[in-house]
Motif scaffolding. Structure first.
Motif, PDB file in Angstrom:
ATOM      1  N   ASN A  57       0.809  -1.212   0.000  1.00 37.25           N
ATOM      2  CA  ASN A  57       0.000   0.000   0.000  1.00 37.25           C
ATOM      3  C   ASN A  57       0.844   1.265   0.000  1.00 37.25           C
ATOM      4  OD1 ASN A  57      -2.568  -1.294   0.003  1.00 37.25           O
ATOM      5  ND2 ASN A  57      -2.052  -1.960   2.067  1.00 37.25           N
ATOM      6  N   MET A  58       2.094   1.124  -0.374  1.00 33.04           N
ATOM      7  CA  MET A  58       2.906   2.320  -0.582  1.00 33.04           C
ATOM      8  C   MET A  58       3.117   2.442  -2.091  1.00 33.04           C
ATOM      9  SD  MET A  58       5.739   1.763   2.412  1.00 33.04           S
ATOM     10  CE  MET A  58       6.247   3.409   2.810  1.00 33.04           C
TER      11      MET A  58
ATOM     12  N   ARG B 256      12.659  20.096   9.476  1.00 26.39           N
ATOM     13  CA  ARG B 256      12.838  20.285   8.034  1.00 26.39           C
ATOM     14  C   ARG B 256      13.905  21.330   7.725  1.00 26.39           C
ATOM     15  NH1 ARG B 256       8.112  17.617   5.094  1.00 26.39           N
ATOM     16  NH2 ARG B 256       8.300  15.833   6.416  1.00 26.39           N
TER      17      ARG B 256
ATOM     18  N   TYR C 186      18.003  18.274   5.921  1.00 24.77           N
ATOM     19  CA  TYR C 186      16.955  17.278   5.694  1.00 24.77           C
ATOM     20  C   TYR C 186      16.460  17.337   4.265  1.00 24.77           C
ATOM     21  CZ  TYR C 186      12.494  14.958   5.797  1.00 24.77           C
ATOM     22  OH  TYR C 186      11.454  14.132   5.503  1.00 24.77           O
TER      23      TYR C 186
ATOM     24  N   LEU D  20       0.445   2.584  -6.894  1.00 27.08           N
ATOM     25  CA  LEU D  20       0.603   1.727  -5.730  1.00 27.08           C
ATOM     26  C   LEU D  20       1.291   0.428  -6.135  1.00 27.08           C
ATOM     27  CD1 LEU D  20      -2.661   1.872  -3.613  1.00 27.08           C
ATOM     28  CD2 LEU D  20      -0.486   2.998  -3.254  1.00 27.08           C
TER      29      LEU D  20
ATOM     30  N   ARG E  86       0.840  -2.480  -5.129  1.00 25.45           N
ATOM     31  CA  ARG E  86      -0.048  -3.620  -5.284  1.00 25.45           C
ATOM     32  C   ARG E  86      -0.708  -3.656  -6.660  1.00 25.45           C
ATOM     33  NH1 ARG E  86      -3.231  -4.081  -0.928  1.00 25.45           N
ATOM     34  NH2 ARG E  86      -4.599  -5.471  -2.000  1.00 25.45           N
ATOM     35  N   ASN E  87      -0.726  -2.510  -7.327  1.00 27.77           N
ATOM     36  CA  ASN E  87      -1.390  -2.468  -8.622  1.00 27.77           C
ATOM     37  C   ASN E  87      -0.473  -2.796  -9.779  1.00 27.77           C
ATOM     38  OD1 ASN E  87      -3.749  -1.800  -7.403  1.00 27.77           O
ATOM     39  ND2 ASN E  87      -3.490   0.402  -7.647  1.00 27.77           N
TER      40      ASN E  87
ATOM     41  N   ASN F   5       5.431  12.104   6.786  1.00 27.55           N
ATOM     42  CA  ASN F   5       5.913  12.264   5.419  1.00 27.55           C
ATOM     43  C   ASN F   5       7.432  12.431   5.412  1.00 27.55           C
ATOM     44  OD1 ASN F   5       5.972  12.671   2.711  1.00 27.55           O
ATOM     45  ND2 ASN F   5       5.424  14.830   2.834  1.00 27.55           N
TER      46      ASN F   5
ATOM     47  N   VAL G 282       5.310   3.023   8.143  1.00 27.80           N
ATOM     48  CA  VAL G 282       4.336   2.398   7.241  1.00 27.80           C
ATOM     49  C   VAL G 282       4.879   1.067   6.723  1.00 27.80           C
ATOM     50  CG1 VAL G 282       3.022   2.687   5.124  1.00 27.80           C
ATOM     51  CG2 VAL G 282       3.361   4.624   6.626  1.00 27.80           C
TER      52      VAL G 282
ATOM     53  N   ARG H 203      -5.759   7.612   0.982  1.00 23.76           N
ATOM     54  CA  ARG H 203      -5.816   7.184  -0.414  1.00 23.76           C
ATOM     55  C   ARG H 203      -5.444   5.705  -0.545  1.00 23.76           C
ATOM     56  NH1 ARG H 203      -1.818   7.246  -4.086  1.00 23.76           N
ATOM     57  NH2 ARG H 203      -0.508   8.121  -2.469  1.00 23.76           N
ATOM     58  N   ARG H 204      -4.414   5.322   0.222  1.00 23.35           N
ATOM     59  CA  ARG H 204      -3.953   3.940   0.115  1.00 23.35           C
ATOM     60  C   ARG H 204      -5.001   2.961   0.618  1.00 23.35           C
ATOM     61  NH1 ARG H 204       0.990   5.818   3.347  1.00 23.35           N
ATOM     62  NH2 ARG H 204       2.323   6.652   1.745  1.00 23.35           N
TER      63      ARG H 204
ATOM     64  N   LEU I 247      -8.000   2.271  -1.614  1.00 21.42           N
ATOM     65  CA  LEU I 247      -7.717   1.305  -2.669  1.00 21.42           C
ATOM     66  C   LEU I 247      -7.708  -0.107  -2.114  1.00 21.42           C
ATOM     67  CD1 LEU I 247      -4.974   3.239  -4.565  1.00 21.42           C
ATOM     68  CD2 LEU I 247      -7.169   2.534  -5.463  1.00 21.42           C
ATOM     69  N   GLU I 248      -7.182  -0.207  -0.883  1.00 19.41           N
ATOM     70  CA  GLU I 248      -7.057  -1.531  -0.276  1.00 19.41           C
ATOM     71  C   GLU I 248      -8.429  -2.172  -0.077  1.00 19.41           C
ATOM     72  OE1 GLU I 248      -5.192  -3.003   3.955  1.00 19.41           O
ATOM     73  OE2 GLU I 248      -4.749  -1.032   3.158  1.00 19.41           O
TER      74      GLU I 248
ATOM     75  N   GLU J 177     -10.771  -2.211  -3.770  1.00 19.25           N
ATOM     76  CA  GLU J 177      -9.989  -2.421  -4.975  1.00 19.25           C
ATOM     77  C   GLU J 177     -10.842  -3.014  -6.088  1.00 19.25           C
ATOM     78  OE1 GLU J 177      -5.523  -3.774  -5.774  1.00 19.25           O
ATOM     79  OE2 GLU J 177      -6.719  -5.046  -4.490  1.00 19.25           O
TER      80      GLU J 177
ATOM     81  N   GLU K 290     -10.343  -0.709  -9.188  1.00 16.41           N
ATOM     82  CA  GLU K 290      -9.333  -1.166 -10.129  1.00 16.41           C
ATOM     83  C   GLU K 290      -9.874  -2.351 -10.902  1.00 16.41           C
ATOM     84  OE1 GLU K 290      -6.218   0.047 -10.702  1.00 16.41           O
ATOM     85  OE2 GLU K 290      -6.717   1.718  -9.390  1.00 16.41           O
TER      86      GLU K 290
END
Lengths: 287, 597
Positions: A107-108, A132, A136, A163, A165-166, B440, B448, B570-571, B574-575, B578, B582
């Motif tokens: 999922n990244m 920041r 950095y 993603l 996974r896609n 981020n 993550v 967003r992730r 989709l999970e 899906e 998709e």
């Protein structure tokens, strides 16, 4: 991707210096000895194959090398230093791996996956992430540029934002390689990189592995696809029932009847012979 | 109808309307219904002024009638958008018809909620006047008309009833028309003002019926705006003006106390500051749960550590240490002590994973409460004054600004709770900054990655234990920071506040629910989830006895229908969806993903 030919002859095994040395590695799970007294040396600039029937202990051996398992006996050294039995320290030391069943961060995004691979080569901590500062930002920008470079190398630069996974299966494999490369390893361990691929994809993977080697990274690869292995590898080691049966170049391994026996089985009466051959351990063929 | 059901959803983008009407007639009926609904708010709905809000007056709307009025107008607005009224087309990039249906149903729902509430509370339908009936019939007329409009959504294959009633999934958005930057800035400011207005109105609702009506309409309106694509478009604009949007959001939130005038201003400001504390704590928990994927069921203990630390150095009478730190020092100390406790609790507990971690953290949360209860001088040394707790925590005084008394700024006067609201808003801003920046960054990516696949993460060189501990400690620090304000706002502190589950926030279960229902891993999710949860329990106090039951039901319904939360990452969207979003892309085939040899 560099267009390297598959001719093994051209890439005569560079003598190189020993990079990874596993000596007499034993891995027991209770009463089961999954890896029994296996020694293996990978020199710089080499592509080494590791083959064997299912359940021979190839992946277990891999896990011993990468610190996922702590070997019951034996030592693993990388560039002369004993590797600590912690996966993250192994990666820090300069060995990166891929997994038999793809283990991406699904999922990244593709880019984020590679950025995670950069983890050991970056060091900005929590405080600098919050503040920041210019340091950095410089490191983050540099990291992104490097990550994009690796994505470009495996041919996924245009998918950076999608993603993980896609991605289709073949590209997920490539992404795993890019992620491993991002940790700037000296040795890349690939666990069945062509599993489930069609001939074209296998061929592309072959070229990718050569391209990786041309970047000065040694490769140790587990595979079942014999054509792939014999095209690719400078040396091949055969693991059967946790033991190293034979090690040598493609011709040696292909000509060895014990290997054929291990894969295809032997007539009943020949069984006794092969076990005695086993016990007399394997001839080390260090070029 | 049956034919269209057989076709693939792409092809059946627009099935026939649920009620077969010529388009022009459907528009006319909807318009008439919507206008009548809005107009009926000016009539009297009941004979008796006993129903709260006094709906007996003809001539102007009162109480719940305002909600119906708004619902009618919104329906009319989106009907006009669908009709192609000049200047309005941009309002529904994802189609106006489905939106109109949702709004019409929303207006009817609030109207009928009001009518039913009147009948139930006053005893019988006889209490409704003609005006009430007009409102009820008009709102249903609008729904009927809207259902006759041509359909613009994507409809899943499925049962007939579902296709009849469901307004359809949002189709592809029309490409955005370029907008001058000035106009975009205007849109951002207008959105923030509208959000502040809605929030202020919701907080100010003075009786449960009004809040329930408000909630119904807000829920439907949010659904409608999501369906119309306005939220998506707004998100894009906000993204382009990120700095303005976030600074503006905090300025708008800072203006909240000034919107509250009159008798209930202080009570509303109290509600506001409590929401902020709850939301800020939930955001801290979001680091642990949403980013690092560690289920922590004892998180409220860290709020307690911060609160008790601040109370002990506040100079309150009866505490073990008779010292009074300046607030900045107390806040820092509270955060640091809480962070240390995070490390102390995390170091042993983070060795277990998954469900076991949840159980162990649950235990540690309870241990904190019981230890604090027993440090009373009899069972142990007197540090926290046991179950009685520390009371009379003095008000803050920073640089001569006394938080305990009202201050006037020009024509405005803000009281004690409003002072604390502004202070807590500052703290929330810090927490939001820490959350979003750490999320981020290299650190956030490592978190993550650990959540996604810990084995792969360690193989990439991430020290799993260390980063999980860091998430735990940072989450604890942020909760501790919120706790230092918490104790001053509430004058006192008792151990029973910090339970695992209870009818009133903050408790670990509510915090977790705010994160999960709000949207894990997002900044705004826990803020929205926390506000909603806090307002629900504060406003619908007549449900007090059933609160935990309803809480459980809400969780189940959310997990069934919207597992990614109100504001989806967003992730995660989709999970979970899906298969719907998709089409062609496929992951590895199942047989290739079997366990490693």
């Amino acid at each position: 991707m560099t267009d390297t030919t598959t001719a093994t002859v051209d890439n005569a095994p560079a003598p190189g210096t020993p990079l990874l040395q596993a000596s007499n590695v034993v891995m027991r799970f209770g009463g089961l000895t999954a890896v029994n007294d296996v020694s293996l040396t990978v020199n710089t600039g080499e592509i080494i194959g590791l083959i064997g029937p299912n359940g021979a202990g190839k992946t277990t051996f891999f896990n011993c090398l990468t610190g996922l398992y702590v070997p019951t006996e034996g030592t693993v050294t990388y560039k002369g230093a004993t590797l600590p039995p912690k996966p993250h320290k192994v990666t820090q030391a300069g060995m990166a791996r891929t997994f038999q069943n793809i283990r991406l961060f699904h999922n990244m995004t593709v880019l984020e996956n590679v950025l995670v691979g950069r983890h050991t080569r970056t060091k900005e901590g929590l405080l600098s992430a919050i503040l920041r500062g210019p340091g950095y930002r410089r490191e983050e920008a540099e990291s992104r540029a490097k990550a994009m470079e690796y994505l470009d190398f495996v041919g996924l630069a245009d998918k950076a934002g999608s993603l993980a996974r896609n991605l289709p299966y073949g590209e997920q494999r490539k992404l795993e390689v890019a992620r491993a490369l991002a940790s700037e390893p000296g040795l890349l361990l690939l666990d069945e990189p062509t599993a489930g691929m069609n001939p074209q994809e296998t061929r592309a993977t072959e070229e990718l592995v050569f391209a990786v080697r041309d970047r000065g990274i040694a490769v140790l690869v587990i595979e079942h696809d014999m054509r792939f292995i014999f095209n690719l590898c400078d040396r091949v080691a055969v693991l059967v029932q946790g033991r190293k049966l034979v090690e040598g170049d493609a011709a040696t391994v292909q000509g060895d009847e014990r290997v054929v026996a291990a894969y295809l089985g032997t007539p009943y009466e020949a069984d006794a012979d092969s076990t005695t051959a086993d016990d007399s351990t394997t001839p080390e063929e260090n070029q | 109808m049956t034919d269209t059901l057989q076709i693939r959803p792409e092809a059946a983008a627009a099935p026939k309307p649920a009620i077969p009407l010529p388009t022009a007639a459907a528009r006319a009926v909807t318009a008439a219904g919507a206008v009548l609904t809005a107009a009926s708010a000016f009539l009297s709905w009941t004979y008796s002024s006993q129903f709260p809000g006094d709906l007996t007056v003809t001539g102007y709307p009162g109480g719940l009638q305002w909600i119906t009025f708004t619902g009618g107008l919104l329906t009319l607005l989106y009907l006009l958008v669908g009709y192609g009224a000049p200047g309005l087309r941009g309002l529904a990039p994802g189609g106006a018809e489905g939106t109109t249906v949702i709004l019409a149903v929303g207006a009817a729902a609030t109207t009928w909620f009001t009518l039913i509430a009147i009948s139930v509370e006053l005893g019988g339908l006889a209490n409704l006047t003609t005006g009430g009936w007009v409102a009820g019939v008009a709102s249903l007329l609008a729904v009927a008309g809207a259902l006759g409009l041509p359909r613009d959504g994507q409809h899943p294959q499925g049962n007939r009833l579902g296709v009849l009633l469901y307004p359809g999934k949002r189709p592809e958005l029309r490409p955005a028309e370029p907008m001058p930057a000035v106009l975009e800035v205007g849109v951002v400011l207008l959105t923030l003002a509208a959000a502040l207005g809605v929030f202020a109105y919701g907080v100010d609702t003075s009786y449960a019926e009004l809040f329930a009506g408000f909630l119904i309409l807000t829920g439907f309106a949010a659904w409608a705006l999501n369906r119309s694509g306005d939220f998506a478009r707004l998100g894009e604009i906000m993204q382009r003006h990120r700095v303005l949007a976030s600074v503006g959001a905090f300025v708008a939130a800072g203006l909240f106390p000034f919107t509250q005038t009159g008798g209930s201003a202080e009570a509303n400001a109290n509600l506001g500051v409590s929401i902020l504390i709850f939301a800020a704590t939930a955001l801290g928990l979001n680091i642990v749960v949403g980013l690092a994927g560690l289920l922590d069921l004892g998180y409220v203990a860290f709020l307690g550590v911060g609160a008790y630390t601040a109370a002990l150095v506040s100079g309150a009478a009866g505490t073990a240490f008779n010292v009074q730190f300046p607030f900045w020092a107390a806040a820092l100390l509270g955060a640091v002590v809480s962070g240390i406790f995070g490390v102390l609790l995390g170091a042993p507990t983070l060795r277990v994973r998954g469900d076991y971690l949840a159980i162990v953290t649950l235990g540690f949360g309870e241990i904190f409460r019981i230890v604090v209860q027993n440090l009373d001088g009899t069972s142990g040394p007197n540090v926290t004054n046991g179950a009685i707790g520390i009371s009379n925590v003095p008000d803050l005084n920073i640089l001569g600004f006394d938080f305990g008394s009202a201050h006037s700024f020009g024509p405005f006067s803000i009281g004690r709770f409003a002072n604390y609201f502004e202070l807590m808003l500052l703290f929330t801003a810090i927490i939001v900054l820490v959350f979003s920046r750490s999320a981020n960054s290299r650190i956030g990516r490592a978190w993550v990655a650990i959540r996604e696949d810990e084995t792969a993460a360690t193989a990439m060189g991430i020290n799993g234990f260390r980063f999980k501990l860091l998430a735990f400690a940072l989450g604890a620090t942020l909760a501790g920071l919120a706790g230092t304000v918490f104790v001053h706002v509430n004058y006192s502190i008792v151990p029973d506040t910090f339970q695992f589950a209870g009818p009133t926030p903050p408790n670990s279960a509510f915090l977790l629910a705010a994160v999960v229902i709000g949207g894990m891993g997002t900044v705004s999710g826990p803020l929205v989830g926390a506000s909603l949860f806090f307002l629900l329990q504060a406003k619908l106090s007549f449900l007090h006895d059933y609160q935990l039951l309803l809480f459980g039901l809400t969780l189940i319904l959310f997990m069934r229908f919207r597992p990614e939360g109100i504001i989806p990452n967003r992730r995660r969207q989709l999970e979970f969806h899906e298969s719907q979003t998709e089409g062609g892309q496929e992951g590895p085939t199942p047989e290739l993903r079997t366990a490693e040899a």
